[in-house]
Design an enzyme around this catalytic site. Sequence first.
Site, PDB file in Angstrom:
ATOM      1  N   ASP A 142       0.641  -1.047   0.111  1.00 31.66           N
ATOM      2  CA  ASP A 142       0.079  -0.063   0.171  1.00 31.66           C
ATOM      3  C   ASP A 142       0.694   1.046  -0.125  1.00 31.66           C
ATOM      4  O   ASP A 142       2.057   1.231   0.332  1.00 31.66           O
ATOM      5  CB  ASP A 142      -1.133  -0.011   1.096  1.00 31.66           C
ATOM      6  CG  ASP A 142      -1.918  -1.186   1.211  1.00 31.66           C
ATOM      7  OD1 ASP A 142      -2.172  -1.618  -0.003  1.00 31.66           O
ATOM      8  OD2 ASP A 142      -2.423  -1.345   2.336  1.00 31.66           O
ATOM      9  N   LYS A 143       0.465   2.481  -0.356  1.00 38.23           N
ATOM     10  CA  LYS A 143       1.100   3.527  -0.453  1.00 38.23           C
ATOM     11  C   LYS A 143       1.794   4.022   0.630  1.00 38.23           C
ATOM     12  O   LYS A 143       2.851   4.334   0.535  1.00 38.23           O
ATOM     13  CB  LYS A 143      -0.017   4.649  -0.847  1.00 38.23           C
ATOM     14  CG  LYS A 143       0.632   5.871  -0.905  1.00 38.23           C
ATOM     15  CD  LYS A 143      -0.471   7.179  -1.006  1.00 38.23           C
ATOM     16  CE  LYS A 143       0.391   8.694  -1.092  1.00 38.23           C
ATOM     17  NZ  LYS A 143      -0.891   9.599  -1.343  1.00 38.23           N
TER      18      LYS A 143
END
Length: 327
Positions: A142-143
Site C-alpha cells: 500500500d502507498k
Amino acid sequence: MTESVNTVNLEGTTEQAHFGYRLDQVLADLFPEYSRSKLKSWIVDGNVRLNGEVVTAPRHKILGDEHVTVQAQMEVQITSQPQQIDLDIVYEDDDILIINKPANLVVHPGAGNKDGTVLNALLAHVPNIDTVPRAGIVHRLDKDTTGLMVVAKTVPAQTHLVDQLQRRVMSREYEALAIGTMVAGGVVEAPIGRHATKRTHMAVREFGKPAVTHYRVIEKFRAHTHLRLKLETGRTHQIRVHMAHIKHPLVGDPGYGGRARLPKGASPELVDHLRGFNRQALHAAQLSLNHPTTGEWMTWQAPLPEDMVALIDAVREDTLANPDAAL
C-alpha cells in the site's frame, strides 16, 4: 509509450514421453518459465518450428525426438513514462530487484497517482522492463506501507516468482503497532472480499477469498502491541483488515478503525506521536524466496523506518511512566 522490444530465442527437443501430447502442453513442459497463454500465442502467430517447419496449431500432436525452436518478440506492456525517481535498492542482479519502499510512494499508477510511482521509477532504472507484465512488479505494498518488495527484471523471473507466490513458497513478514494490548500470538483465518459499500476498502466477507495471517507479540505496552506478522496469503489490505477484524486495528489506519486512541494520562509527547502518525504503522520487514535462476533460498531484511521507531519508543516510555497500568 516506450518503444523497446525483447527478442526471445528458445531451443529444445521433444522426448518420447511427449508422444501424443499437444504442442502447447509440451512447450509448457520444455519452457516452464513462460506462461501457457504466452506460448500458445507464439504458436498461433507462427513463431514456433518443429524440425524447421512452422506449426501454428496449439493442438498439434507431438511425435517425440523433434527439434523445437521459438523465435518471438516480447511486446511492450507498459504505457507509463519512465521517471528518474530514487529507489532504495537492497539487492539487484540480472533477474530480480529488491527495493525498500518508503511511505507515501505509490506502486502502480492509478486514479490520483498517474505518475511518480515505483513503476515509473523502474521504467527508468531497468532497460526493457516495459516488456515484462506490470513492469515486473510481483506484489504490491500500500502507498503508506513501508518495506521490502521484489521486482522481476525478466519474463522468466516473473513467471517463477508469481508461481512462488501462488504456491505460498515466498515468505513475507511484517512488523506493526496495533491498538490494544494483546496477550499472545495467534492466527487469523478469515476470507476477504470487496467491502459492501466502500469500494476502495476490503472486508472480511463470507464468500471472499481465503486469507490467513499469522502473528506473534514482540512487545506489549499498556495500550498498544508491537507485532510480527507473516502472510500465508496475499489479499489486498490483508493485515489491516484482519487486525481490525480481531479488534486490534493498526495505529494510524483510520480506514480500518485505527484512529488515534489516547491512553489515560498520556504525556504530551505521546499525544503528539499518536495524533501525528498519519499512516498505518505497518512495515514489510523481511522477504524470502527461491532465486528464479539459481534456486538459492535468499532472505532480505529492512529495519523499521524512523517514524515507526519513534512511535514505538514513545509508547514504551508511556508504559514505563505508568507502571501500575495493567498489561
